[in-house]
Design an enzyme around this catalytic site. Sequence first.
Site, mmCIF file in Angstrom:
data_model
loop_
_atom_site.group_PDB
_atom_site.id
_atom_site.type_symbol
_atom_site.label_atom_id
_atom_site.label_comp_id
_atom_site.label_asym_id
_atom_site.label_seq_id
_atom_site.Cartn_x
_atom_site.Cartn_y
_atom_site.Cartn_z
ATOM 1 N N LYS A 1 0.872 -1.177 0.000
ATOM 2 C CA LYS A 1 0.000 0.000 0.000
ATOM 3 C C LYS A 1 0.911 1.230 0.000
ATOM 4 O O LYS A 1 2.018 1.181 0.531
ATOM 5 C CB LYS A 1 -0.894 0.017 1.256
ATOM 6 N N ASP B 1 -6.984 4.273 -4.691
ATOM 7 C CA ASP B 1 -7.652 4.114 -3.383
ATOM 8 C C ASP B 1 -8.291 5.476 -3.100
ATOM 9 O O ASP B 1 -8.540 6.248 -4.038
ATOM 10 C CB ASP B 1 -6.642 3.700 -2.303
HETATM 11 P P1 NDP Z 1 -13.040 7.564 -2.799
HETATM 12 O O1 NDP Z 1 -11.996 8.576 -2.570
HETATM 13 O O2 NDP Z 1 -13.554 7.357 -4.172
HETATM 14 O O3 NDP Z 1 -14.295 7.830 -1.843
HETATM 15 C C1 NDP Z 1 -14.145 7.892 -0.463
HETATM 16 C C2 NDP Z 1 -15.474 8.275 0.153
HETATM 17 O O4 NDP Z 1 -15.367 8.164 1.563
HETATM 18 C C3 NDP Z 1 -15.900 9.702 -0.141
HETATM 19 O O5 NDP Z 1 -17.289 9.786 -0.150
HETATM 20 C C4 NDP Z 1 -15.300 10.454 1.041
HETATM 21 O O6 NDP Z 1 -15.955 11.679 1.331
HETATM 22 C C5 NDP Z 1 -15.553 9.458 2.157
HETATM 23 N N1 NDP Z 1 -14.557 9.641 3.227
HETATM 24 C C6 NDP Z 1 -13.223 9.607 3.124
HETATM 25 N N2 NDP Z 1 -12.641 9.844 4.307
HETATM 26 C C7 NDP Z 1 -13.662 10.034 5.183
HETATM 27 C C8 NDP Z 1 -13.716 10.306 6.566
HETATM 28 N N3 NDP Z 1 -12.606 10.455 7.297
HETATM 29 N N4 NDP Z 1 -14.956 10.426 7.131
HETATM 30 C C9 NDP Z 1 -16.101 10.290 6.393
HETATM 31 N N5 NDP Z 1 -16.078 10.026 5.076
HETATM 32 C C10 NDP Z 1 -14.892 9.897 4.482
HETATM 33 O O7 NDP Z 1 -12.434 6.188 -2.205
HETATM 34 P P2 NDP Z 1 -12.857 4.696 -2.510
HETATM 35 O O8 NDP Z 1 -14.325 4.616 -2.736
HETATM 36 O O9 NDP Z 1 -11.933 4.173 -3.539
HETATM 37 O O10 NDP Z 1 -12.476 3.980 -1.153
HETATM 38 C C11 NDP Z 1 -13.387 3.877 -0.053
HETATM 39 C C12 NDP Z 1 -12.932 2.767 0.870
HETATM 40 O O11 NDP Z 1 -12.858 1.526 0.140
HETATM 41 C C13 NDP Z 1 -11.542 2.939 1.486
HETATM 42 O O12 NDP Z 1 -11.532 2.339 2.769
HETATM 43 C C14 NDP Z 1 -10.650 2.137 0.547
HETATM 44 O O13 NDP Z 1 -9.440 1.728 1.161
HETATM 45 C C15 NDP Z 1 -11.567 0.958 0.270
HETATM 46 N N6 NDP Z 1 -11.235 0.198 -0.920
HETATM 47 C C16 NDP Z 1 -11.218 0.798 -2.153
HETATM 48 C C17 NDP Z 1 -10.950 0.042 -3.266
HETATM 49 C C18 NDP Z 1 -11.052 0.611 -4.639
HETATM 50 O O14 NDP Z 1 -11.006 -0.178 -5.608
HETATM 51 N N7 NDP Z 1 -11.195 1.899 -4.827
HETATM 52 C C19 NDP Z 1 -10.570 -1.391 -3.164
HETATM 53 C C20 NDP Z 1 -10.695 -1.931 -1.837
HETATM 54 C C21 NDP Z 1 -10.986 -1.139 -0.771
HETATM 55 P P3 NDP Z 1 -15.308 13.057 0.809
HETATM 56 O O15 NDP Z 1 -15.634 13.104 -0.654
HETATM 57 O O16 NDP Z 1 -15.986 14.085 1.623
HETATM 58 O O17 NDP Z 1 -13.842 12.956 1.074
#
Ligand code: NDP
Length: 449
Positions: A130, A170
Amino acid sequence: MLASDQDRLNCFMHGLKRRNPHQPEFHQAVYEVALDVIPYIRDHPIYDRHRILERLTEPDRIVIFRVNWEDDQGNFRANRGYRVQQSNAIGPYKGGIRFHKQVSLDTLKFLAFEQTFKNGLTGLPMGGAKGGSDFNPKGKSEGEVMRFCQRFMAVLAHHIGPNTDVPAGDIGVGSREVSYMFGQYKHMVNQFTGAITGKGLSFGGSLIRTEATGYGAVYLLDNMLRHHGDGLENKTVLVSGSGNVAQYTVEKLIELGARVISMSDSSGTIHDPAGITTERLAWLKELKNVRRGRVQAYADEFKVAYYPGKRPWQIPCEIAIPCATQNEINTEDARTLLNNGCLAVVEGANMPTIQEGVDLYLEAGILYGPSKAANAGGVAISGLEMTQNSMRLSWSREELDRRLQGIMADIHRQCVKHGQEGKRVNYRKGANIAGFLRVADALVACGNI
Ligand code: NDP
């Protein structure tokens, strides 16, 4: 747990915390695995003899570097970049890159550790890694994001490669950032290779990669429900987040007949009691991916409730799928979900429930799909993107979706095999042991290196 196993766990965690002080997320991730693996090792002493758990909690290497870049006003800026190469026991290091102001070595060590087991569960030849930076993409111009990505990759390129380490996206790193980083890598090495996944379709990307994590989480949930004689049709579901994973989780849930009533971002939660429709989801995708707006605009547009600063968990539901970030469900949230009759929690985000919350799910006997199993679909299709790049061909959407469904069904089978406890399945235990075994057997076979 036997008293002797508890002693062993305490002693192991004491040593881990001493060697890795001030890293509570890493401690939490390791603890959740050690809870299941230590009793297993007691009955399979070969893993103890080879000190597999101790070896797996020490990353192969960590690269920390400075990233210099220039903002639109001509100011020189500096951020910190990281790559944690956790284990290449079963394949090249593989794992996403996160850009978020709160990124720290602690967060990336927990994510790399989790990734190693997750990648093992997919059955594909991928090690665990990571990386990321404390760069905050919010409010940055297109040019600033591009320059940062290029400077980040200018350093990282020396440590990765298609047979060495293959990053992906991510939080804060979507196809735009992956493309800028790929462009920089290609420019530096003068080779067109699959050294990063999540690329655009016209330059080596794979169909379904964007959808895969969300779709995969729903496929696992569907397997879990059907295994217990239930189904997704008409279920009321809470989803948190509104980024990549959340969007495609909601898309697949709608397709399979569930009613999704919430989404959120770091500013608040929307509650759409009639259920988010395909049309409204398309509107939200445009809001988030193109206009880069806040979910509050959805509430304004469709005249539904908006809870500023709140997460969705107080809304009654049958299924909860956290898709935002780590530790977004605390003990009180977990208790509220259970009191409201929640039947299943499946984790799209990485480690979104704090340890005590997971304990409550397991005590209550609800279906609990831990992140390392539930969100493995994204890295699985990344693995298949690597395969397609090596073979210089592209599989069809149908072919890839079929493979994704097969991989998620296989993960479900492995969880059942190793997690069956009487009539119920402990999916956390099943995922931990199955992921551990895949990596541990490779480490044993390769000897003490
Ligand atoms: P994105 O950046 O596309 O979206 C993240 C989302 O989570 C946004 O809506 C963001 O809101 C919200 N968010 C982020 N930080 C916080 C916080 N501290 N409190 C509340 N809301 C928060 O990321 P992903 O969708 O890619 O990833 C989401 C999760 O999934 C993570 O845990 C990631 O590690 C996991 N994941 C992702 C994969 C992928 O293929 N993308 C694969 C496997 C796991 P805002 O827009 O306001 O920041």
